[in-house]
Motif scaffolding. Structure first.
Motif, PDB file in Angstrom:
ATOM      1  N   GLY A   1     -28.017  11.966   8.485  1.00 51.47           N
ATOM      2  CA  GLY A   1     -29.108  12.508   7.697  1.00 51.47           C
ATOM      3  C   GLY A   1     -28.901  13.313   6.595  1.00 51.47           C
ATOM      4  O   GLY A   1     -29.766  13.968   6.204  1.00 51.47           O
ATOM      5  N   LEU A   2     -27.642  13.011   6.162  1.00 53.05           N
ATOM      6  CA  LEU A   2     -27.400  13.776   4.740  1.00 53.05           C
ATOM      7  C   LEU A   2     -28.037  12.987   3.735  1.00 53.05           C
ATOM      8  O   LEU A   2     -28.399  11.870   3.887  1.00 53.05           O
ATOM      9  N   PRO A   3     -28.544  13.836   2.652  1.00 54.61           N
ATOM     10  CA  PRO A   3     -29.361  13.367   1.635  1.00 54.61           C
ATOM     11  C   PRO A   3     -28.626  12.277   0.890  1.00 54.61           C
ATOM     12  O   PRO A   3     -27.530  12.442   0.784  1.00 54.61           O
TER      13      PRO A   3
ATOM     14  N   SER B   1     -36.318   3.806  17.902  1.00 57.99           N
ATOM     15  CA  SER B   1     -36.731   5.198  17.339  1.00 57.99           C
ATOM     16  C   SER B   1     -35.506   6.014  18.099  1.00 57.99           C
ATOM     17  O   SER B   1     -35.150   7.114  17.638  1.00 57.99           O
ATOM     18  N   SER B   2     -35.404   5.862  19.526  1.00 51.51           N
ATOM     19  CA  SER B   2     -34.574   6.598  20.337  1.00 51.51           C
ATOM     20  C   SER B   2     -32.942   6.523  19.638  1.00 51.51           C
ATOM     21  O   SER B   2     -32.225   7.403  19.815  1.00 51.51           O
ATOM     22  N   LEU B   3     -32.937   5.233  19.537  1.00 49.12           N
ATOM     23  CA  LEU B   3     -31.490   4.819  19.024  1.00 49.12           C
ATOM     24  C   LEU B   3     -31.085   5.593  17.673  1.00 49.12           C
ATOM     25  O   LEU B   3     -29.886   5.938  17.550  1.00 49.12           O
ATOM     26  N   LYS B   4     -32.168   5.653  16.927  1.00 48.63           N
ATOM     27  CA  LYS B   4     -31.755   6.494  15.599  1.00 48.63           C
ATOM     28  C   LYS B   4     -31.556   7.838  15.918  1.00 48.63           C
ATOM     29  O   LYS B   4     -30.524   8.261  15.048  1.00 48.63           O
ATOM     30  N   VAL B   5     -32.189   8.348  16.930  1.00 52.51           N
ATOM     31  CA  VAL B   5     -31.866   9.775  17.386  1.00 52.51           C
ATOM     32  C   VAL B   5     -30.308   9.845  17.485  1.00 52.51           C
ATOM     33  O   VAL B   5     -29.522  10.872  17.349  1.00 52.51           O
ATOM     34  N   ILE B   6     -30.074   9.210  18.803  1.00 44.32           N
ATOM     35  CA  ILE B   6     -28.701   9.176  19.398  1.00 44.32           C
ATOM     36  C   ILE B   6     -27.493   8.805  18.506  1.00 44.32           C
ATOM     37  O   ILE B   6     -26.587   9.457  18.418  1.00 44.32           O
TER      38      ILE B   6
ATOM     39  N   ALA C   1     -23.105  10.240  14.867  1.00 44.00           N
ATOM     40  CA  ALA C   1     -22.553  10.358  13.548  1.00 44.00           C
ATOM     41  C   ALA C   1     -22.211  11.753  13.220  1.00 44.00           C
ATOM     42  O   ALA C   1     -21.177  11.988  12.649  1.00 44.00           O
ATOM     43  N   HIS C   2     -23.099  12.908  13.779  1.00 51.31           N
ATOM     44  CA  HIS C   2     -22.446  14.265  13.421  1.00 51.31           C
ATOM     45  C   HIS C   2     -21.373  14.308  14.168  1.00 51.31           C
ATOM     46  O   HIS C   2     -20.505  15.129  13.527  1.00 51.31           O
ATOM     47  N   GLU C   3     -20.903  14.037  15.229  1.00 51.90           N
ATOM     48  CA  GLU C   3     -19.759  14.128  15.836  1.00 51.90           C
ATOM     49  C   GLU C   3     -18.650  13.439  15.276  1.00 51.90           C
ATOM     50  O   GLU C   3     -17.797  14.104  15.116  1.00 51.90           O
ATOM     51  N   ALA C   4     -18.861  12.148  14.628  1.00 51.81           N
ATOM     52  CA  ALA C   4     -17.835  11.425  14.067  1.00 51.81           C
ATOM     53  C   ALA C   4     -17.274  12.134  12.738  1.00 51.81           C
ATOM     54  O   ALA C   4     -16.241  11.910  12.236  1.00 51.81           O
TER      55      ALA C   4
END
Length: 406
Positions: A351-353, A192-197, A202-205
Motif C-alpha cells: 500500500g505504499l504510494p 478482495s480477501s486475497l488483496k488484504v492478506i 508484504a508488510h512483513e516481507a
C-alpha cells in the motif's frame, strides 16, 4: 522432576503424570483456556515437564501452560506412532506413552517457532486456502460452459475483464447463468480477501531480511519466499543442507536390506508440504528463466522428464537456500533490475504510494539494453554450467562376480 503427558483432542485432554517410575491419572480436562489455566494453577509446579502431541491446538496449549511449568514439549505424532504402536489404545495409554518416551529420551520433539513465525505461517496458509477456493470456483464455471459445448475461453484469465465479457456473450440456460454469476461474485469476495492478506504479508516481507534474501533466487516471489521462510524458521536447527531437504520432504526414499544394494525411490513427502509445493512451483518458473538453475532443470528433463526435473530443481533450491541463509549471502546469479522490480511489487502490495515523477531502480527492468545486459550475464553462466556438465561421465556399474561351481 515430574513428567506430565497430555493426550489432547478438540474438546478435552487426558492427563497422566510419571514420577519415580509410577504412573498416576490426573483426569480429563476440557480444552478451554480458562480450564487449562485453572488446572495449571492447581495441579502443576514450576519443576514439571509437560508433553503434548502436535495437533491443531497444541501451540495454544503450550502457550497457556508455559508460564506454569519448567518446559513444554511438543512431540512429532508420526514418529511417536511408529515407536509406540499398540493394539490396545486409549487416551490414558497415549498420555502415558508420551511421558515414558520423554523420560527415556526417545521422544521425537517438534520445533516450536516464535509468535512472529507462527503468524506468518498462518497468513501464508490462509492465502493458499483462498487460492484453492478461487481455483475450485473457476473449475465450476468451466464445467458449466463445457457441459453446454462451449469451447475454451480464448483469453488468458477466465474471470478477468475480457474473460467476463466473453462469458456474458455465451448462450446458456437461465439457471446456469445464475450459477455462473454466483460463482463470479464469490470470486470477487475471495480476491478482495486475497488483496488484504497479501498486503499484510508484504508488510512483513519489507521488514524481513531473510525473505528479501530468498527473493534473489530466480522463480521465487514474495509469496514463495514468505512461505519458505516461515517453514524454515531458524536455519541453525539444520546441521547441513540435506537436513533441510529432508524437513521439506524433498529427499528420496531409500530401501536397502542385508548386503543388497540400496534402491532410491520417490521423494518422502514428509514435513512441510506447503513449502515443498511452493518450491516445486518456483522450480517450474526456473525452467523458463536463464541461468545455471535453468540449465540444471533442462539437463534432468532430457533424461528423466519434466516432472522429475521440477522436483530435483526444488531440492536444489532447498540446498542453495541453506547455504544462502547459513552464510548470509544472496544468490550469486541474481539480476539486480529484476530483483528491484520484485521489491517494488512488495511496496505496492503493502500500500505504499506510487510516484509517477520519480524513477527508481525498478525502472531499469523496462530498459531493453539494461535487461539484455543482465540476461546475457546469466546466460553465459548457463552455458558454462552446460559445458561443465557435458564433461561428466556416468559411473559404470560394478560387474557381479561369476558364481563359482560347487
Amino acid at each position: 522432576m515430574r513428567i506430565i503427558g497430555m493426550d489432547i483432542h478438540r474438546v478435552a485432554a487426558e492427563v497422566v503424570s510419571l514420577l519415580d517410575g509410577q504412573l498416576h491419572r490426573m483426569g480429563r480436562i476440557p480444552m478451554a483456556r480458562d480450564s487449562l489455566e485453572a488446572f495449571a494453577r492447581k495441579e502443576l509446579t514450576h519443576d514439571d515437564h509437560v508433553i503434548v502431541e502436535a495437533t491443531g491446538n497444541a501451540a495454544a496449549v503450550a502457550e497457556v501452560l508455559a508460564s506454569h511449568v519448567d518446559r513444554v514439549v511438543i512431540a512429532n505424532p508420526k514418529q511417536v506412532r511408529m515407536i509406540a504402536h499398540a493394539k490396545i489404545k486409549t487416551d490414558a495409554i497415549d498420555a502415558a506413552v508420551l511421558a515414558k518416551l520423554y523420560s527415556t529420551g526417545f521422544l521425537p520433539e517438534v520445533w516450536v517457532p516464535d509468535e512472529r513465525t507462527l503468524a506468518l505461517r498462518r497468513q501464508v496458509a490462509r492465502r493458499t486456502q483462498l487460492v484453492r477456493q478461487r481455483v475450485r470456483l473457476k473449475n465450476l464455471i468451466q464445467s458449466i460452459l463445457h457441459s453446454h459445448l462451449i469451447p475454451p475461453c480464448p483469453h488468458g484469465n477466465l474471470v478477468g475483464i475480457s474473460g467476463r465479457k466473453w462469458i456474458a456473450a455465451q448462450i446458456v440456460p437461465a439457471d446456469e447463468r445464475a450459477a455462473i454469476e454466483r460463482h463470479l461474485a464469490q470470486i470477487d469476495l475471495i480476491e478482495s480477501s486475497l488483496k488484504v492478506i497479501e498486503g499484510e504479508i508484504a508488510h512483513e516481507a519489507m521488514a524481513d531480511p531473510i525473505i528479501r534474501r530468498l527473493m534473489t533466487l530466480p522463480g521465487v516471489d514474495m509469496v514463495v519466499a514468505s512461505g519458505v521462510a516461515a517453514a524454515i524458521g531458524d536455519i541453525r536447527r539444520f546441521a547441513d543442507p540435506t537436513k533441510l531437504a529432508s524437513y521439506l520432504g524433498l529427499n528420496p526414499s531409500v530401501h536397502q536390506s542385508g548386503e543388497g544394494p540400496a534402491y532410491h525411490g520417490r521423494i518422502t513427502k514428509q514435513g512441510r508440504g506447503q513449502a515443498r509445493g511452493m518450491l516445486v512451483e518456483a522450480a517450474w518458473a526456473v525452467a523458463r528463466s536463464p541461468g545455471p538453475l535453468g540449465a540444471f532443470f533442462q539437463r534432468i528433463a532430457s533424461r528423466r522428464g519434466k516432472h522429475i526435473a521440477a522436483v530435483a530443481t526444488a531440492r536444489k533450491l532447498a540446498m542453495i537456500i541453506w547455504h544462502m541463509l547459513t552464510k548470509g549471502t544472496d544468490y550469486i546469479w541474481m539480476r539486480p533490475a529484476l530483483l528491484a522490480r520484485k521489491f517494488r511489487s512488495i511496496e505496492l502490495r503493502a500500500g505504499l504510494p506510487t510516484s509517477h515523477t520519480k524513477r527508481g531502480s525498478a525502472y531499469d527492468y523496462n530498459i531493453p539494453e539494461k535487461r539484455a545486459e543482465e540476461r546475457g550475464r546469466v546466460e553465459a553462466a548457463e552455458q558454462e554450467y552446460t559445458y561443465f556438465a557435458s564433461r561428466w561421465r556416468a559411473k559404470p556399474r560394478a560387474k557381479k562376480a561369476p558364481l563359482q561351481p560347487t
